[in-house]
Design a protein around this motif. Structure first.
Motif, PDB file in Angstrom:
ATOM      1  N   HIS A   7       0.789  -1.061  -0.453  1.00  0.00           N
ATOM      2  CA  HIS A   7      -0.634   0.118  -0.206  1.00  0.00           C
ATOM      3  C   HIS A   7       0.518   1.349   0.151  1.00  0.00           C
ATOM      4  CE1 HIS A   7       0.194   1.117   4.090  1.00  0.00           C
ATOM      5  NE2 HIS A   7       0.138   0.174   4.970  1.00  0.00           N
ATOM      6  N   GLU A   8       2.093   1.133   0.515  1.00  0.00           N
ATOM      7  CA  GLU A   8       3.214   2.607   0.431  1.00  0.00           C
ATOM      8  C   GLU A   8       2.779   2.382  -1.357  1.00  0.00           C
ATOM      9  OE1 GLU A   8       5.533   2.154   4.631  1.00  0.00           O
ATOM     10  OE2 GLU A   8       5.991   0.575   3.429  1.00  0.00           O
ATOM     11  N   LEU A   9       3.548   1.045  -1.902  1.00  0.00           N
ATOM     12  CA  LEU A   9       3.882   1.327  -3.169  1.00  0.00           C
ATOM     13  C   LEU A   9       2.934   1.541  -4.127  1.00  0.00           C
ATOM     14  CD1 LEU A   9       5.828  -1.469  -3.911  1.00  0.00           C
ATOM     15  CD2 LEU A   9       6.890   0.740  -3.608  1.00  0.00           C
ATOM     16  N   VAL A  10       1.948   1.815  -3.944  1.00  0.00           N
ATOM     17  CA  VAL A  10       0.519   2.376  -3.639  1.00  0.00           C
ATOM     18  C   VAL A  10       0.511   3.402  -4.619  1.00  0.00           C
ATOM     19  CG1 VAL A  10      -2.153   1.894  -3.958  1.00  0.00           C
ATOM     20  CG2 VAL A  10      -0.620  -0.418  -4.335  1.00  0.00           C
ATOM     21  N   ASP A  11       0.948   4.102  -3.143  1.00  0.00           N
ATOM     22  CA  ASP A  11       0.657   5.346  -2.375  1.00  0.00           C
ATOM     23  C   ASP A  11       1.363   6.522  -3.524  1.00  0.00           C
ATOM     24  OD1 ASP A  11      -1.578   5.313  -0.808  1.00  0.00           O
ATOM     25  OD2 ASP A  11       0.081   5.723   1.334  1.00  0.00           O
ATOM     26  N   GLU A  12       2.358   5.741  -3.326  1.00  0.00           N
ATOM     27  CA  GLU A  12       3.911   6.803  -4.457  1.00  0.00           C
ATOM     28  C   GLU A  12       3.020   6.972  -6.097  1.00  0.00           C
ATOM     29  OE1 GLU A  12       7.805   5.142  -1.250  1.00  0.00           O
ATOM     30  OE2 GLU A  12       7.355   4.714  -3.339  1.00  0.00           O
ATOM     31  N   ILE A  13       2.769   5.787  -6.551  1.00  0.00           N
ATOM     32  CA  ILE A  13       1.932   5.687  -7.643  1.00  0.00           C
ATOM     33  C   ILE A  13       1.691   5.927  -7.960  1.00  0.00           C
ATOM     34  CG2 ILE A  13       1.469   3.995  -9.556  1.00  0.00           C
ATOM     35  CD1 ILE A  13       2.993   1.708  -7.674  1.00  0.00           C
ATOM     36  N   ARG A  15       0.808   9.079  -6.765  1.00  0.00           N
ATOM     37  CA  ARG A  15       0.933  10.637  -6.997  1.00  0.00           C
ATOM     38  C   ARG A  15       2.808  10.503  -7.689  1.00  0.00           C
ATOM     39  NH1 ARG A  15       4.436   9.992  -1.654  1.00  0.00           N
ATOM     40  NH2 ARG A  15       2.772   8.900  -0.315  1.00  0.00           N
ATOM     41  N   GLY A  16       2.544   9.825  -8.773  1.00  0.00           N
ATOM     42  CA  GLY A  16       3.192   9.891  -9.886  1.00  0.00           C
ATOM     43  C   GLY A  16       4.397   9.055 -10.136  1.00  0.00           C
ATOM     44  N   ASN A  17       5.141   8.186  -8.665  1.00  0.00           N
ATOM     45  CA  ASN A  17       6.369   7.624  -9.204  1.00  0.00           C
ATOM     46  C   ASN A  17       5.969   6.168 -10.440  1.00  0.00           C
ATOM     47  OD1 ASN A  17       8.842   6.320  -8.476  1.00  0.00           O
ATOM     48  ND2 ASN A  17       8.234   6.872  -6.798  1.00  0.00           N
ATOM     49  N   ASN A  18       6.541   6.347 -11.286  1.00  0.00           N
ATOM     50  CA  ASN A  18       7.015   5.206 -12.214  1.00  0.00           C
ATOM     51  C   ASN A  18       7.331   3.352 -11.193  1.00  0.00           C
ATOM     52  OD1 ASN A  18       5.284   4.761 -14.046  1.00  0.00           O
ATOM     53  ND2 ASN A  18       7.303   5.706 -15.579  1.00  0.00           N
ATOM     54  N   GLN A  19       8.516   3.739 -10.580  1.00  0.00           N
ATOM     55  CA  GLN A  19       9.883   3.306  -9.880  1.00  0.00           C
ATOM     56  C   GLN A  19       9.467   2.500  -9.088  1.00  0.00           C
ATOM     57  OE1 GLN A  19      11.927   4.192 -12.236  1.00  0.00           O
ATOM     58  NE2 GLN A  19      12.375   1.853 -11.387  1.00  0.00           N
ATOM     59  N   SER A  20       8.269   2.775  -8.390  1.00  0.00           N
ATOM     60  CA  SER A  20       7.315   2.105  -8.036  1.00  0.00           C
ATOM     61  C   SER A  20       6.151   1.401  -8.235  1.00  0.00           C
ATOM     62  CB  SER A  20       5.976   3.091  -6.028  1.00  0.00           C
ATOM     63  OG  SER A  20       7.413   4.139  -6.505  1.00  0.00           O
ATOM     64  N   PHE A  21       5.953   1.435  -9.456  1.00  0.00           N
ATOM     65  CA  PHE A  21       4.893   0.685 -10.161  1.00  0.00           C
ATOM     66  C   PHE A  21       6.027  -0.725 -10.750  1.00  0.00           C
ATOM     67  CE2 PHE A  21       3.553  -0.445 -14.634  1.00  0.00           C
ATOM     68  CZ  PHE A  21       1.714  -1.413 -13.909  1.00  0.00           C
TER      69      PHE A  21
END
Ligand SMILES: [Zn+2]
Lengths: 184, 201
Positions: A7-13, A15-21
């Motif tokens: 869910h942390e990664l999902v939040d980051e995605i 917010r536009g973070n491609n790397q987390s995806f």
């Protein structure tokens, strides 16, 4: 390096973070691939499913509820996508071989590699090939992922009894076919 | 333990995945029930063979190719939705828009989701042939055709076990085929366009 929670990664995605995806893809690609592969029974088709699942994940993330399990969600999409693919292919059996495989041949794997790989098909894969889609799904989910019958029933939108019956049929058929192969 | 409970647990039992209590119950049952014992021999052979066999596995080249492929498709989709947005807002007149839609559909835009049905020319397939594959009867015969072996006794024993498994639930096994009902209905109506649309969903 500390592993970030889904869910942390999902939040980051979001917010536009491609790397987390990409990190989520890496985390689940093998589990999704094998779930699909054991149902569709081919590398090319499993690859299609994998791509579709991550595309759907990308598009669906904004609706994802933080308290639910991301993999459970991906798993459901994977199984249903695999079944849809098999259903579509059932209709394509009517189309001349060359026509259908024309675009398939342009994939990364050469025709030669494909022939080589098919020669090494396991007897399980040969048996699965002969099962109807839902039995393939139920067998693979239960045997390789130990998915509870209740969860499988939910994924396939059918009764628990029906799911168990499907599994019983699948085990019966697969063991029967393997027995035939062994005894010749 | 009932036979139907035992047979459904046999694969896990032979893989050592059942609890100690269940394993005890199952082995006890197998010692006293000849039909489950017979069944268990085949399941055990299957489990052993699956354990030994090694399926073809893709290499690291493949695993590394997934992210770029998915990113490509996300990008494609983004471009396409941008394109669709332009179409929707640049053409103010509804009449003009409808002309464009006709044009676009004839252009046959690349859409990976449709790739399996794009090639499908249903006009060349008699509907009578299509329905052969999707008749309710075939679903039922699958239910009846439980065993690969033609030995009648084994088959009827299976049917009994299967009935028992299903009876543990309110619904009937036939419900397991209802997912396809929509398509079945369309085929019975000989509605080819709708069949393709349903498949593309
Ligand atoms: Zn028994």
């Amino acid at each position: 390096m500390e592993q970030k929670l889904d869910h942390e990664l999902v939040d980051e995605i979001l917010r536009g973070n491609n790397q987390s995806f990409n990190q989520l893809v890496k985390r689940y690609q093998e589990r999704i691939y094998w779930t699909a592969r054991r149902i569709v029974n081919s590398h090319e088709d499993a690859d299609d499913v994998v791509q579709n699942v991550f595309l759907k994940m990308y598009e669906g993330l904004k609706y994802f509820r933080g308290d639910s399990n991301l993999f459970t969600w991906l798993y459901r999409i994977t199984v249903n996508d695999s079944l849809n693919l098999l259903r579509k292919k059932r209709f394509l059996q009517f189309i001349p071989y060359e026509e259908y495989f024309e675009d398939k041949m342009q994939t990364s794997e050469s025709a030669h590699d494909k022939v080589i790989r098919q020669e090494y098909q396991t007897s399980l894969e040969r048996a699965i090939e002969k099962l109807p889609p839902k039995q393939r799904a139920v067998f693979s989910m239960r045997y390789f992922n130990e998915t509870p019958f209740e969860e499988m029933a939910k994924i396939l939108k059918k009764s628990v009894g029906g799911t168990k019956a499907n599994y019983f049929q699948a085990v019966k058929k697969i063991s029967g076919m393997m027995r035939k192969e062994l005894t010749g | 333990m009932k036979c139907s409970d035992v047979v459904i647990m046999l694969p896990e039992y032979f893989r050592g995945k059942t609890s100690e209590a269940s394993s005890g119950n199952i082995s006890e049952h197998l010692n006293t029930c000849s039909s489950c014992k017979a069944e268990s021999i085949h399941v055990q052979a299957m489990v052993d063979l699956i354990r030994k066999e090694k399926a073809w596995e893709p290499d690291s080249f493949y695993w590394n190719s997934i992210i770029p492929k998915v990113q490509d498709r996300i990008e494609q989709r983004r471009n396409r939705s941008r394109f669709e947005w332009i179409i929707r807002f640049i053409m103010p007149a509804a009449a003009a828009a409808s002309v464009l839609i006709i044009l676009l559909t004839s252009l046959n835009m690349p859409n990976s989701d449709n790739r399996y049905t794009d090639n499908l020319n249903l006009n060349s397939i008699p509907v009578s042939e299509l329905s052969e594959y999707y008749t309710v009867q075939s679903a039922f015969s699958e239910f009846n055709q439980l065993s690969l072996d033609s030995s009648g006794n084994e088959e009827s024993a299976d049917t009994e076990i299967l009935k028992e498994i299903v009876a543990q639930d309110d619904n009937n096994i036939v419900s397991s085929y209802f997912d396809d009902k929509e398509i079945l209905d369309l085929i019975s109506q000989e509605n080819e366009t709708a069949i393709v649309a349903a498949l593309q969903k």
